[in-house]
Write an enzyme that holds these catalytic residues in place. Sequence first.
Site, PDB file in Angstrom:
ATOM      1  N   LYS A  17       0.843  -1.199   0.000  1.00 17.76           N
ATOM      2  CA  LYS A  17       0.000   0.000   0.000  1.00 17.76           C
ATOM      3  C   LYS A  17       0.880   1.252   0.000  1.00 17.76           C
ATOM      4  CE  LYS A  17      -3.520   2.295   2.765  1.00 17.76           C
ATOM      5  NZ  LYS A  17      -4.448   2.229   3.891  1.00 17.76           N
ATOM      6  N   LYS A  29       9.433  -0.777  14.128  1.00 19.39           N
ATOM      7  CA  LYS A  29      10.023  -0.423  12.824  1.00 19.39           C
ATOM      8  C   LYS A  29      11.035   0.705  12.998  1.00 19.39           C
ATOM      9  CE  LYS A  29       5.931  -1.301   9.921  1.00 19.39           C
ATOM     10  NZ  LYS A  29       4.938  -0.670   9.064  1.00 19.39           N
ATOM     11  N   GLU A  77      10.599  -4.828   4.309  1.00 17.46           N
ATOM     12  CA  GLU A  77      10.707  -6.224   3.861  1.00 17.46           C
ATOM     13  C   GLU A  77      10.379  -6.333   2.370  1.00 17.46           C
ATOM     14  OE1 GLU A  77       9.095  -5.095   6.460  1.00 17.46           O
ATOM     15  OE2 GLU A  77       9.281  -6.428   8.196  1.00 17.46           O
ATOM     16  N   GLY A 107      -4.836  -1.890   4.999  1.00 10.79           N
ATOM     17  CA  GLY A 107      -3.985  -2.987   4.527  1.00 10.79           C
ATOM     18  C   GLY A 107      -4.596  -4.356   4.773  1.00 10.79           C
ATOM     19  N   ARG A 108      -5.108  -4.588   5.978  1.00 12.34           N
ATOM     20  CA  ARG A 108      -5.629  -5.920   6.317  1.00 12.34           C
ATOM     21  C   ARG A 108      -7.037  -6.152   5.773  1.00 12.34           C
ATOM     22  NH1 ARG A 108      -4.493  -2.745  10.480  1.00 12.34           N
ATOM     23  NH2 ARG A 108      -6.161  -1.927  11.797  1.00 12.34           N
ATOM     24  N   HIS A 134      -4.701 -33.319  17.304  1.00 16.19           N
ATOM     25  CA  HIS A 134      -3.582 -34.120  17.793  1.00 16.19           C
ATOM     26  C   HIS A 134      -2.446 -33.235  18.284  1.00 16.19           C
ATOM     27  CE1 HIS A 134      -5.309 -37.928  16.530  1.00 16.19           C
ATOM     28  NE2 HIS A 134      -5.865 -37.218  15.570  1.00 16.19           N
ATOM     29  N   GLU A 137      -4.581  -6.914  14.750  1.00 16.06           N
ATOM     30  CA  GLU A 137      -4.082  -5.587  14.373  1.00 16.06           C
ATOM     31  C   GLU A 137      -5.217  -4.566  14.469  1.00 16.06           C
ATOM     32  OE1 GLU A 137      -0.520  -5.200  11.546  1.00 16.06           O
ATOM     33  OE2 GLU A 137      -2.146  -4.365  10.345  1.00 16.06           O
TER      34      GLU A 137
HETATM   35  O1  F6P Z   1       2.314  -4.448   9.911  1.00 20.72           O
HETATM   36  C1  F6P Z   1       1.960  -3.134   9.646  1.00 20.72           C
HETATM   37  C2  F6P Z   1       1.424  -2.932   8.278  1.00 20.72           C
HETATM   38  O2  F6P Z   1       1.277  -1.570   8.104  1.00 20.72           O
HETATM   39  C3  F6P Z   1       0.107  -3.663   8.009  1.00 20.72           C
HETATM   40  O3  F6P Z   1      -0.990  -3.002   8.477  1.00 20.72           O
HETATM   41  C4  F6P Z   1       0.146  -3.779   6.537  1.00 20.72           C
HETATM   42  O4  F6P Z   1      -0.778  -4.719   6.085  1.00 20.72           O
HETATM   43  C5  F6P Z   1       1.580  -4.186   6.307  1.00 20.72           C
HETATM   44  O5  F6P Z   1       2.307  -3.420   7.269  1.00 20.72           O
HETATM   45  C6  F6P Z   1       2.118  -3.947   4.932  1.00 20.72           C
HETATM   46  O6  F6P Z   1       2.050  -2.608   4.556  1.00 20.72           O
HETATM   47  P1  F6P Z   1       2.229  -2.151   3.050  1.00 20.72           P
HETATM   48  O7  F6P Z   1       1.105  -2.740   2.261  1.00 20.72           O
HETATM   49  O8  F6P Z   1       2.184  -0.668   3.061  1.00 20.72           O
HETATM   50  O9  F6P Z   1       3.538  -2.680   2.554  1.00 20.72           O
END
Ligand code: F6P
Length: 541
Positions: A206, A507, A212, A267-268, A384, A353
């Site tokens: 987003k 972060k 990452e 995002g979620r 199990h 979250e």
């Molecule tokens: O973990 C924090 C967060 O902001 C989530 O809410 C989001 O889904 C994820 O990082 C990834 O964010 P982005 O889509 O901006 O890379």
Amino acid sequence: MSNLTNLPEWLALKEHQKIIDKLHIRDLFDADPKRFDNYSLKFEDLLFDYSKNRITDDTLTLLLNLAKARHLDTQIEDMFTGKRINITENRAVLHTALRNRSNDPVYVDGVDVMPEVNQALQKMRDFCASVHSGEWKGYTGKAITDIVNIGIGGSDLGPKMVTKALTPYAIEGMSVHYVSNIDRADLIETLDKVSPETTLFLVASKTFSTQETMVNSKAARDWLLEHAKNKTAITKHFVALSTHVKNVTDFGIDPRNMFEFWDWVGGRYSLWSSIGLSIALYLGMDNFEKLLEGAHEADKHFRHEPFEKNIPVIMALLGIWHNNFYYSDSHALLPYDHNLAYFAAYFQQGDMESNGKSVDMKGQPVDYSTGPIIWGQTGTNGQHAFYQLIHQGTKVIPCDFLAPAQSHGDRNESHDILISNFLAQTEALMRGKTEAEVRADLGDDASELLIAAKVFSGDKPTNSFLFKKLSPHFLGALIAFYEHKIFVQGKIWNINSYDQMGVELGKVLAQAIMPELKDSQPVHTHDGSTNGLINYYKKIR
Ligand code: F6P
């Protein structure tokens, strides 16, 4: 005391809990032959059975009164009509607009968002058609066979959960992979399986700034260029799913290869947006739209059904009952469907979250428990592994059991075995096994130790979701129900379910630590533990 715990409706529930506490769910069934009919709801071919909970008519009335006291009806309308209910980020929360198949206008600040939503869907449809037909070619002229989605959190878990869940609907010859972890092992594992000539990378972010995702995407780009030896290959092998045009362009992706969405998509909650492109490429755009249709039907149910017949509202209120009046800290999601392997992981983010908050909408600390710990995995594997604790441990863990009546492929004995386990578990959790029953089973010679070990208290709350088949339409509806459950609980707790400030601090601190790892000099700038760990890492790396 806060506004919530001071409410007469809340205090009434507290008093009522003392009465209910003396009852056993088994006795409630014995007393009412119609309990199943009275405490189950239907939606399309879904049967939602919540009769195996410690509740009576009075409990439900009191919970519904609480929902009314929190003006839930107005709050639902505020979300659907684009009010800026995410108050800390001053944003609307409109994932429902992404699946608004009625196409009725939805306004944010007076502007209808539906034309943009439809345009984005059309762009996804055109792109899928060109990839599936082979018109879209890789740098050596071959068609695409592998989709690699690079994203994390909401830009990973939703599409990964959905594509796994709907594997039987996949387009022939198409494979999908998800890379999220900054640990390079994740990317390497995937790159080992694919060919640069036939792989399309979707950089899903987003913000297009998540560390990452950016690091993994750059490494994937380097890998492509090592093979292609020509920068023009990037245009054929990289597309972006994002809200941030500038960051996408800076990365080197042609904005024409960007699939946009908007800040009013959390995002979620974003799998319904262009973040779902891997779903559409893997399952076909028609199936992606069926997913949207199912979710839209669930949205209509949530928006218009009276609360006593409203599945997400009842799910949420039962959760409040267990969480706030029985102090159950966690909630298990237990799908009896192998393909729902990532369902619990997906809603772990979705719920935790969203509702892992401890200040209310006015910034005041809350004096009540908010979001539960969400966990679980597919049955019967879980049986199990950890069910022992749910049956005989000291904690009460409300569980959702989910199962399809039909498996994909031919009807087979395994499916009946699977379902018999699903049914038996909820029965055992509810009924338990009394001491008298254990004694009758074991006979007079049994040791007291063995008898004590074999007694199950039962009285453990479960919900059952039994549906016909795990289709794109049904999965869309099921996800939407859980999303709305989270919304309702957030409204009752008066918290903002739509920001995630709690993940920011880690972060920021990681950014500060990064330069300190460059050399071998000991650091002294942190607390004793953090300094010690950094210095030990530098010594043994
Ligand atoms: O973990 C924090 C967060 O902001 C989530 O809410 C989001 O889904 C994820 O990082 C990834 O964010 P982005 O889509 O901006 O890379």
